[in-house]
Design a protein around this motif. Structure first.
Motif, PDB file in Angstrom:
ATOM      1  N   ALA A 198      49.770  46.823  39.098  1.00  0.00           N
ATOM      2  CA  ALA A 198      48.446  47.293  38.665  1.00  0.00           C
ATOM      3  C   ALA A 198      47.361  46.252  38.929  1.00  0.00           C
ATOM      4  O   ALA A 198      46.229  46.594  39.278  1.00  0.00           O
ATOM      5  CB  ALA A 198      48.493  47.645  37.169  1.00  0.00           C
ATOM      6  N   GLU A 199      47.695  44.966  38.771  1.00  0.00           N
ATOM      7  CA  GLU A 199      46.702  43.915  38.960  1.00  0.00           C
ATOM      8  C   GLU A 199      46.229  43.855  40.417  1.00  0.00           C
ATOM      9  O   GLU A 199      45.035  43.729  40.697  1.00  0.00           O
ATOM     10  CB  GLU A 199      47.296  42.566  38.528  1.00  0.00           C
ATOM     11  N   TRP A 200      47.172  43.970  41.372  1.00  0.00           N
ATOM     12  CA  TRP A 200      46.797  43.952  42.791  1.00  0.00           C
ATOM     13  C   TRP A 200      46.033  45.215  43.172  1.00  0.00           C
ATOM     14  O   TRP A 200      45.110  45.175  43.989  1.00  0.00           O
ATOM     15  CB  TRP A 200      48.029  43.802  43.678  1.00  0.00           C
ATOM     16  N   ARG A 201      46.400  46.355  42.588  1.00  0.00           N
ATOM     17  CA  ARG A 201      45.674  47.602  42.888  1.00  0.00           C
ATOM     18  C   ARG A 201      44.229  47.494  42.408  1.00  0.00           C
ATOM     19  O   ARG A 201      43.295  47.929  43.088  1.00  0.00           O
ATOM     20  CB  ARG A 201      46.385  48.786  42.235  1.00  0.00           C
ATOM     21  N   ALA A 202      44.044  46.867  41.245  1.00  0.00           N
ATOM     22  CA  ALA A 202      42.681  46.680  40.743  1.00  0.00           C
ATOM     23  C   ALA A 202      41.892  45.727  41.646  1.00  0.00           C
ATOM     24  O   ALA A 202      40.697  45.924  41.892  1.00  0.00           O
ATOM     25  CB  ALA A 202      42.727  46.147  39.309  1.00  0.00           C
ATOM     26  N   TYR A 203      42.559  44.709  42.154  1.00  0.00           N
ATOM     27  CA  TYR A 203      41.890  43.758  43.043  1.00  0.00           C
ATOM     28  C   TYR A 203      41.430  44.451  44.329  1.00  0.00           C
ATOM     29  O   TYR A 203      40.309  44.234  44.792  1.00  0.00           O
ATOM     30  CB  TYR A 203      42.850  42.607  43.366  1.00  0.00           C
ATOM     31  N   LEU A 204      42.289  45.289  44.909  1.00  0.00           N
ATOM     32  CA  LEU A 204      41.918  46.003  46.136  1.00  0.00           C
ATOM     33  C   LEU A 204      40.780  46.980  45.882  1.00  0.00           C
ATOM     34  O   LEU A 204      39.904  47.172  46.735  1.00  0.00           O
ATOM     35  CB  LEU A 204      43.132  46.738  46.701  1.00  0.00           C
TER      36      LEU A 204
END
Length: 442
Positions: A198-204
């Motif tokens: 979820a953290e990487w998806r939010a970053y993208l």
């Protein structure tokens, strides 16, 4: 309003990287836009025409206004056309900017001068020559000053296979942390097939909203190396090749016209080479060999003979390979191979529509059949006509070992995917260097 679901993030990223060509990784980025900024063009035009006007006023103030105007227009067209071509080919990898710049502006100024002479238009040759010198010096200085800015800066997401691009030297890499806000850069590079939390998806998502492009790591690798490496049909990205049929028709016309001009201009020279071959060693001047053209169809390719007669079996796989310092090559043949003069009889193949001036080099039939069995996607080379010179030849040279041929195939697939007039111009420029240096000749 904006989803952080993994599938929606990947869809946006894939849509972004799917529509970009290899060149767009540079041209659409800040570094690519600064490679040859428009201020460079304006500076060259201003200085060249300004010097022309000052010199005319100081030395030849009685020149008719028409000559003054014609020379100014000629300077503008020569600089503008050279700049446009240079800017388009600068988006491709392995472009030696200084050498390409010198060749392109030499050609653009010569074309303008020839057009003025053929049309009988009055002009000042000295002003055109001075403008040419000023333009070359100006662009060389601009290249030198902007050398660092031409290297794009990418944010690298260290997940999946993306980390392998850090070894590429054509860009600056910064490992990113998803807990930090997106930093301004030329793009985010990621393995779109990797699992994202979820953290990487939010970053993208934050990168997308900030207008930072997201690239699959293979797209960036292709843009930096000039090689297309594929592992599956879904990754081949070659389906759109047939959509560029318009350029294929245009290229065929240019091939035919250039072949006609070459026959007229080089006819006596080709006859002389044929005579020298007969005097140097026994046998016919021409060598014939079955190779594969577009669609995988066999055809007879012509070359000047560079080996001793009966030194090889026509259908032998081993004899079809030409190795470094091959003892079968004659004294004259070594020179013909190094200068690529031995390839000139293929002008006949170009006339017949079996070959082009530029394209993947056709292999001897035994070699091609072996490579097709050993190398996946080798048949994709047959989507375009083979050429006398090509992207693999100017970047890698002649190879025969399987691993080297696999690397060569990646260059050929890059050409098949990105075939355009601009890439062909770059290959033509690099071919001139290859002829002068003898690079890759066996």
């Amino acid at each position: 309003m904006y989803s952080t679901d993994k599938d929606s993030i990947s869809a946006r990223a894939l849509q972004k990287s799917g529509v970009v060509g290899v060149a767009t990784v540079f041209a659409g980025a800040r570094a690519g836009a600064d490679f040859f900024p428009y201020l460079t063009l304006l500076g060259a035009v201003f200085i060249s025409i300004g010097l022309h006007l000052v010199a005319t006023w100081a030395i030849a103030s009685d020149d008719p206004p028409e000559r003054l105007l014609n020379t100014s227009i000629g300077l503008f067209l020569a600089i503008l056309s050279g700049y446009y071509v240079l800017k388009r080919i600068s988006d491709f990898p392995s472009m030696q900017a200084v050498g390409a710049m010198l060749t392109i502006f030499t050609a653009s100024f010569l074309i303008v001068v020839c057009a003025l002479l053929l049309a009988g238009i009055e002009h000042r040759p000295l002003s055109l020559f001075t403008g040419y010198i000023v333009t070359v010096i100006w662009f060389a200085a601009a290249l030198r000053l902007g050398e660092r800015r031409r290297r794009p800066r990418f944010a690298l997401v260290p997940i999946g296979e993306a980390a392998c691009v850090r070894a590429l030297t054509g860009a600056r890499w910064t490992l990113v942390d998803p807990s930090m806000p997106p930093d301004a850069c030329d793009g985010v590079v990621i393995d779109l097939g990797a699992d994202l939390d979820a953290e990487w998806r939010a970053y993208l998502t934050a990168c997308t909203l900030a207008g930072i492009p997201i690239y699959h790591f293979r797209t960036v690798s292709e843009a930096l190396t000039g090689r297309l490496e594929i592992d599956s049909l879904s990754q081949s990205a070659l389906a759109a090749v047939g959509a560029n049929r318009g350029y294929g028709v245009f290229k065929r016309v240019i091939d035919w016209i250039a072949a006609l001009v070459a026959v007229v201009a080089l006819g006596p020279f080709l006859l002389l080479v044929a005579v020298l071959i007969r005097l140097d060693s026994k046998g016919a001047a021409l060598f014939r060999q079955t190779r594969r053209t577009k669609g995988g169809q066999p055809f007879t390719m012509y070359k000047f003979r560079t080996m001793r007669v009966a030194a090889a079996e026509p259908d032998s796989l081993q004899d079809a390979m030409t190795r470094d310092r091959d003892p079968r090559i004659t004294r004259l043949g070594a020179f013909l191979r190094r200068t690529r003069i031995d390839e000139l009889p293929q002008i006949l193949n170009i006339f017949r529509g079996e070959m082009s001036w530029i394209g993947p080099r056709p292999e001897a039939a035994p070699l091609a059949e072996w490579y097709e069995r050993q190398l996946p996607f080798y048949g994709y080379r047959y989507l375009v006509r083979p050429g006398i010179t090509g992207w693999a030849q100017v970047n890698q040279g002649h190879v025969t070992e399987l691993d080297a041929v696999r690397s060569k195939l990646h260059y050929d697939l890059y050409y098949v995917k990105n075939c355009s007039i601009w890439l062909d111009i770059l290959i033509a420029l690099k071919t001139i260097k290859t002829i002068l240096t003898g690079f890759g000749a066996h």
